[in-house]
Enzyme design. Structure first.
Site, PDB file in Angstrom:
ATOM      1  N   VAL A 158       1.070  -1.330  -0.024  1.00  0.00           N
ATOM      2  CA  VAL A 158       0.018   0.274  -0.134  1.00  0.00           C
ATOM      3  C   VAL A 158       0.777   1.004  -0.142  1.00  0.00           C
ATOM      4  O   VAL A 158       0.345   2.357  -0.661  1.00  0.00           O
ATOM      5  CB  VAL A 158      -1.150  -0.174   1.320  1.00  0.00           C
ATOM      6  CG1 VAL A 158      -1.576   1.573   1.282  1.00  0.00           C
ATOM      7  CG2 VAL A 158      -2.340  -0.998   1.305  1.00  0.00           C
ATOM      8  N   ALA A 159       2.236   0.981   1.204  1.00  0.00           N
ATOM      9  CA  ALA A 159       2.928   2.243   1.022  1.00  0.00           C
ATOM     10  C   ALA A 159       3.673   3.252  -0.494  1.00  0.00           C
ATOM     11  O   ALA A 159       3.938   3.869  -0.542  1.00  0.00           O
ATOM     12  CB  ALA A 159       3.954   1.754   1.783  1.00  0.00           C
ATOM     13  N   GLU A 170       0.247   7.076  -5.196  1.00  0.00           N
ATOM     14  CA  GLU A 170      -0.741   7.554  -4.852  1.00  0.00           C
ATOM     15  C   GLU A 170      -1.315   8.950  -5.423  1.00  0.00           C
ATOM     16  O   GLU A 170      -2.733   9.486  -5.981  1.00  0.00           O
ATOM     17  CB  GLU A 170      -2.670   7.283  -3.803  1.00  0.00           C
ATOM     18  CG  GLU A 170      -1.145   8.279  -1.622  1.00  0.00           C
ATOM     19  CD  GLU A 170       0.029   7.451  -2.007  1.00  0.00           C
ATOM     20  OE1 GLU A 170       0.206   7.777  -0.787  1.00  0.00           O
ATOM     21  OE2 GLU A 170      -0.008   6.571  -1.869  1.00  0.00           O
ATOM     22  N   ASP A 174     -11.171  24.833 -41.320  1.00  0.00           N
ATOM     23  CA  ASP A 174     -11.718  24.795 -42.158  1.00  0.00           C
ATOM     24  C   ASP A 174     -12.381  25.810 -42.490  1.00  0.00           C
ATOM     25  O   ASP A 174     -11.268  26.745 -41.879  1.00  0.00           O
ATOM     26  CB  ASP A 174     -13.256  24.580 -42.385  1.00  0.00           C
ATOM     27  CG  ASP A 174     -13.876  23.448 -43.487  1.00  0.00           C
ATOM     28  OD1 ASP A 174     -13.228  24.267 -44.313  1.00  0.00           O
ATOM     29  OD2 ASP A 174     -14.498  22.916 -43.333  1.00  0.00           O
TER      30      ASP A 174
END
Length: 484
Positions: free
Chosen positions: A289-290, A294, A336
């Site tokens: 997790v670390a 994140e 255009d």
């Protein structure tokens, strides 16, 4: 009632046969009631877009990214394994993910609103014949069997079987790839003729570059050739931007690396017999997790959001955040011509006559020839509701005369057009022939009106008009005109 049908064989049919098949009239067109009935039956003449997603669907779509999914799993594991202590990490991770999703939805909604407003602004109109009258309607209201009038500068509103052509040329590069405008005719063509060889057809979304014409609508909306292209585009797979591909590759690499490292730590811890297997499992998962970055989705989202804001400051719309990265690598942008995102209108600001340049707001004597040339050598038409249709340059001339309260209709009734030589790229001039006065046609007295490129016109002039006098053209005055 005529339903929208396969129009693949209309180019092999004679005009009378097409007219009978579609139950319409070249002279009077459809009746208003019949047109309304067909519109209700077959729907509006517009290319169908993909299913519109709600804001909630767009929000949930933001969570389909692999990195976001891993972060959500990490947040859940933090709470499960660490309890209250893990709540802080979980809250931070969820906050990052939510900010990322909200920014993405806001940007997409802003872009879609702006695109929708542009569509409303540039909604094209078409010149059709209904109930025997020439009217201008929104192209969405066109139905199979309508009689459409085409003029230079128009966008063809639907697929047509041409019934009249007058030096009509249409640019069909979007469909055929041919950059040179195609000269149209009324002759039937073989059934196996390629799209570019169907010279008696005019296709939706192509541009009339020269001349005039008229045709019967044989297909609308998704039944048109451009509608078939839209269907293929809608069914094609969505391509990822380079940034998305790199982020996905990084996510896969980090996922495998973190899993391998966590497994190794778990195995080494068991081998050393320092902790029991439950403690080692918690340690391994905590490390995993670390190790997850994140902050990466939040940082990339913020950077992309700043990019879209800078683009917006320069009036550029970005629908999806990752598209900013693709735009950053763009070296050439092709845009255009006038009429696509503008109102396709022109106005006269200055008028040169009697040797001087005048502001358009100045009062001009109706006896000045400038009014006659503007009005008589002009293919614009005035619809029943007072709107002008035709080439923007020519409608600007008529509008200029109308703004001066010049009686355009009276002049055209007194001196109607008897003949014409349309403008072409070689001659660079257009010419119309009119009776000199209402009773002069029988006497063989005619007035010729010509307008075109200034350098060509001036080179062909032997005399010039100056404050009511006709004077012989000199080289000095010719140069003065060219300088002006």
């Amino acid at each position: 009632m005529v339903e929208t049908r396969d129009k693949s064989n209309f180019f092999v049919q004679e005009v009378d046969q097409v007219e009978n098949t579609l139950q319409t009239s070249r002279q009077s067109g459809l009746s208003s009631s019949e047109a309304k009935s067909r519109l209700e039956k077959n729907g509006p003449n517009e290319i169908q877009e993909g299913e519109n997603r709600t804001t909630l669907q767009k929000f949930f779509d933001q969570f389909k990214d692999a990195m976001i999914i891993i972060l959500l799993i990490a947040a859940a594991l933090s709470v499960v394994l660490e309890g209250v202590e893990g709540m802080v990490d979980a809250i931070i991770i969820l906050a990052v993910v939510l900010i990322n999703a909200v920014l993405g939805v806001i940007q997409e909604n802003k872009a879609e609103d702006a695109i929708a407003s542009l569509k409303d602004m540039s909604s094209p109109q078409a010149h059709v014949i209904r109930d025997g009258d020439s009217i201008k309607i929104d192209s969405r209201e066109i139905v199979v069997g309508d009689i459409v009038v085409l003029e230079a500068g128009d966008v063809v509103p639907a697929d047509l079987r041409l019934t009249e052509v007058n030096s009509l040329q249409i640019e069909e590069a979007a469909l055929t790839g041919e950059s040179v405008p195609v000269t149209k005719s009324l002759e039937t063509v073989p059934e196996d003729a390629a799209l570019g060889d169907r010279l008696n057809m005019a296709f939706s979304s192509t541009n009339v570059t020269y001349g005039r014409g008229q045709g019967i609508v044989v297909a609308t909306a998704m039944d048109t050739e451009v509608g078939h292209i839209a269907t293929m585009i809608e069914e094609s797979d969505e391509k990822l931007t380079p940034l998305k591909e790199d982020m996905n590759d990084l996510t896969k690499f980090l996922t495998w690396a973190i899993v391998i490292i966590a497994v190794l730590i778990f195995v080494i811890g068991l081998f050393m017999e320092t902790y029991d297997w439950v403690e080692m499992l918690l340690v391994s998962i905590s490390i995993a997790v670390a190790a997850l970055p994140e902050g990466l989705p939040a940082i990339s989202t913020i950077i992309l959001a700043l990019g879209t804001q800078k683009m917006a400051d320069r009036n550029a719309l970005v629908r999806k955040l990752p598209a900013v990265e693709t735009l950053g690598g763009t070296e050439v942008i092709c845009s255009d011509k006038t009429g696509t995102l503008t109102q396709n209108k022109m106005t006269i600001e200055k008028v040169y006559y009697n040797g001087e340049l005048h502001d358009a707001s100045d009062q001009i004597d109706f006896k000045e020839p400038v009014f006659k040339v503007m009005v008589m050598d002009n293919d614009s038409t005035l619809t029943n509701n007072g709107d002008l249709s035709g080439d923007p340059t020519e409608t600007a001339m008529i509008q200029f005369a109308l703004d001066k309260d010049f009686d355009v209709k009276a002049l055209l009734n007194e001196q109607p057009r008897l003949g014409e030589i349309p403008f072409d790229s070689e001659r660079k001039m257009s010419t119309t022939v009119h009776p000199t006065a209402p009773d002069h046609q029988d006497r063989g007295q005619f007035t010729v009106m010509t307008k075109g490129a200034p350098d060509v016109l001036i080179a062909n002039c032997d005399y010039y008009y100056d404050n009511g006098e006709i004077k012989e053209m000199t080289e000095d005055y010719r140069q003065k005109l060219l300088d002006a």
